[in-house]
Design a protein around this motif. Structure first.
Motif, mmCIF file in Angstrom:
data_model
loop_
_atom_site.group_PDB
_atom_site.id
_atom_site.type_symbol
_atom_site.label_atom_id
_atom_site.label_comp_id
_atom_site.label_asym_id
_atom_site.label_seq_id
_atom_site.Cartn_x
_atom_site.Cartn_y
_atom_site.Cartn_z
ATOM 1 N N ASP A 64 0.839 -1.210 0.000
ATOM 2 C CA ASP A 64 0.000 0.000 0.000
ATOM 3 C C ASP A 64 0.862 1.243 0.000
ATOM 4 O OD1 ASP A 64 -2.383 -1.212 0.298
ATOM 5 O OD2 ASP A 64 -2.456 -1.051 2.478
ATOM 6 N N TYR A 65 2.088 1.040 0.460
ATOM 7 C CA TYR A 65 2.952 2.190 0.697
ATOM 8 C C TYR A 65 3.779 2.556 -0.527
ATOM 9 C CZ TYR A 65 1.447 1.147 5.398
ATOM 10 O OH TYR A 65 0.670 0.908 6.494
ATOM 11 N N PRO A 67 3.393 3.762 -4.268
ATOM 12 C CA PRO A 67 2.312 4.300 -5.088
ATOM 13 C C PRO A 67 2.099 3.552 -6.402
ATOM 14 C CG PRO A 67 3.958 5.999 -4.554
ATOM 15 C CD PRO A 67 4.443 4.734 -3.959
ATOM 16 N N ASN A 68 3.178 2.901 -6.895
ATOM 17 C CA ASN A 68 3.022 2.225 -8.184
ATOM 18 C C ASN A 68 2.943 0.718 -8.093
ATOM 19 O OD1 ASN A 68 2.464 3.672 -10.396
ATOM 20 N ND2 ASN A 68 4.562 4.481 -10.584
ATOM 21 N N SER A 69 2.699 0.197 -6.889
ATOM 22 C CA SER A 69 2.597 -1.266 -6.771
ATOM 23 C C SER A 69 1.401 -1.723 -7.615
ATOM 24 C CB SER A 69 2.404 -1.678 -5.316
ATOM 25 O OG SER A 69 1.101 -1.324 -4.876
ATOM 26 N N ALA A 72 -1.804 -0.893 -5.951
ATOM 27 C CA ALA A 72 -2.090 0.554 -5.986
ATOM 28 C C ALA A 72 -2.605 0.958 -7.365
ATOM 29 C CB ALA A 72 -0.842 1.348 -5.618
ATOM 30 N N ARG A 73 -2.045 0.355 -8.411
ATOM 31 C CA ARG A 73 -2.496 0.702 -9.776
ATOM 32 C C ARG A 73 -3.912 0.212 -10.037
ATOM 33 N NH1 ARG A 73 2.082 -1.850 -12.308
ATOM 34 N NH2 ARG A 73 0.760 -2.077 -14.135
ATOM 35 N N ASN A 75 -6.178 -0.098 -7.754
ATOM 36 C CA ASN A 75 -7.038 0.820 -6.983
ATOM 37 C C ASN A 75 -7.247 2.146 -7.713
ATOM 38 O OD1 ASN A 75 -7.295 -1.073 -4.987
ATOM 39 N ND2 ASN A 75 -5.784 -0.156 -3.613
ATOM 40 N N LYS A 76 -6.161 2.659 -8.280
ATOM 41 C CA LYS A 76 -6.253 3.948 -8.965
ATOM 42 C C LYS A 76 -7.211 3.887 -10.146
ATOM 43 C CE LYS A 76 -1.920 5.670 -8.248
ATOM 44 N NZ LYS A 76 -0.567 5.624 -8.787
ATOM 45 N N SER A 160 -11.424 0.010 -3.261
ATOM 46 C CA SER A 160 -9.978 -0.188 -3.133
ATOM 47 C C SER A 160 -9.653 -1.470 -2.383
ATOM 48 C CB SER A 160 -9.287 1.035 -2.535
ATOM 49 O OG SER A 160 -9.295 1.020 -1.164
ATOM 50 N N ASP A 162 -7.399 -3.934 -0.102
ATOM 51 C CA ASP A 162 -6.515 -3.846 1.064
ATOM 52 C C ASP A 162 -6.137 -5.276 1.419
ATOM 53 O OD1 ASP A 162 -5.574 -3.904 3.697
ATOM 54 O OD2 ASP A 162 -6.747 -2.152 4.273
#
Ligand code: AMP
Ligand code: MG
Length: 331
Positions: A64-65, A67-69, A72-73, A75-76, A160, A162
């Motif tokens: 989660d930490y 931004p480009n994992s 994370a992508r 979720n975006k 999102s 988690d």
């Protein structure tokens, strides 16, 4: 002649015991937003490079930490488009969905918006209104994770993922598989309190693992003896806040939107797989005392220790498969 024989016998014994003497190798650090420790007993030198590589690989996918994992992508792009991801991300999502189905949505990897709303992600605890909760509940539902071969799409904008309830266990599994590939078979891998106990410990009598006392920091309430098992605990003491004198833990019931308050304070699951132990510990915590006990006894591949608080006392229960391997202390 006799003396010579004894000398050689002693020499052999000495060499044998030196070659058997296992040294402890320790590797510690931070990953996946928490701390980890890998303790390895080996009689040959241990290289940590493959471990470091594996941890980096997992962080780039699930953290989660970062931004480009991959997570994370995904979720975006929720509500917008599919994202192409690795086989490993597909696998962890499929396993998460399977656990959501088996636990009747007590576990749900789409719980992200609620975790953020309550402020558990950034330690900015906040007691939301009923309306805020019901708006976020519309965004929860593992059925809305769409997987098409190597692509993933979250159906609604604002959804999102988690993986906080499963990623530590999965990471432990992956580290163990790196160790096994290197011929190492006696180690403890611990990530944010969840463990994989590889082999049978230094003395080969099994690993003795303490279960934390739910209230007294630094004390243990029980100890279990395990070999080649993953041991994960979900507890109400890990991350919580008080509001009007009531304690709210970071485990949320995805069906109600509220932090779980059912009397259960700690669930420890023992199984062959970190992902399974970690995921089920969270799911059983949500399901509560009676359902959790019933499910554990109905599943051959799960053992558990469940603790609840009742009348200001702690009541402990261990499943039939580990009762003989556990010792409880006064609480
Ligand atoms: P654990 O310590 O393994 O029980 O994981 C707790 C973390 O999992 C929380 O910090 C959230 O990120 C996430 N989480 C909380 N409740 C749930 C739930 N019901 N299903 C899935 N993940 C959850
Ligand atoms: Mg968990």
């Amino acid at each position: 002649m006799m003396q010579k024989k004894i000398f050689f016998q002693l020499l052999f014994l000495f060499l044998f015991s030196v070659s058997e003497a296992k040294e402890m190798y320790l590797y510690e650090g931070a990953a996946m937003g928490t701390y980890f420790t890998v303790k390895i007993y080996s009689n040959k030198k241990v290289e940590f490079e493959p471990l470091i590589k594996e941890l980096k690989n997992l962080e780039e996918k699930f953290s989660d930490y970062i931004p480009n994992s991959e997570i994370a992508r995904i979720n975006k792009m929720a509500g917008e488009d599919y994202i192409k991801v690795s086989e490993e991300t597909i696998l962890i999502l499929e396993k998460s969905i399977q656990l959501s189905e088996l636990s009747n949505s007590a576990f749900d990897p789409t719980v992200g918006p609620l975790i953020k709303l309550w402020g558990f992600k950034n330690d900015k605890f906040n007691y939301p209104s009923v309306r805020e909760i019901s708006l976020k509940l519309n965004l929860i539902g593992f059925q809305n994770i769409l997987i098409d071969k190597d692509r993933v799409f979250l159906k609604n904008k604002g959804m999102s993922l988690d993986l906080g309830a499963i990623a530590k266990g999965y990471t432990a599994d992956k580290i163990v598989s790196v160790l096994r590939k290197s011929g190492l078979d006696n180690a403890i891998v611990e990530i944010g309190g969840d463990m994989f106990c590889l082999g049978s410990g230094k003395e080969l009598k099994g690993w003795l693992i303490g279960i934390r006392h739910p209230q007294k920091a630094g004390e243990i309430i029980a100890a279990i003896n395990v070999s080649d098992k993953a041991v994960a605990t979900s507890g109400d003491y890990e991350n919580y806040f008080f509001y009007n004198g009531i304690k709210y833990p970071h485990i949320i019931d995805p069906r109600t939107g509220y932090p779980v308050k059912n009397g259960v304070v700690s669930v420890t699951v023992v199984s062959d797989e970190g992902l399974k132990s970690d995921g089920w510990a969270t799911a059983l915590f949500v399901l509560g005392w009676e359902d959790a006990k019933r499910i554990v006894e109905s599943k051959k591949d799960l053992e558990a220790v469940i603790i609840r608080e009742i009348d200001n006392k702690f009541q402990c229960w261990a499943s039939s498969g580990i009762r003989e391997k556990i010792e409880f202390y006064e609480n």
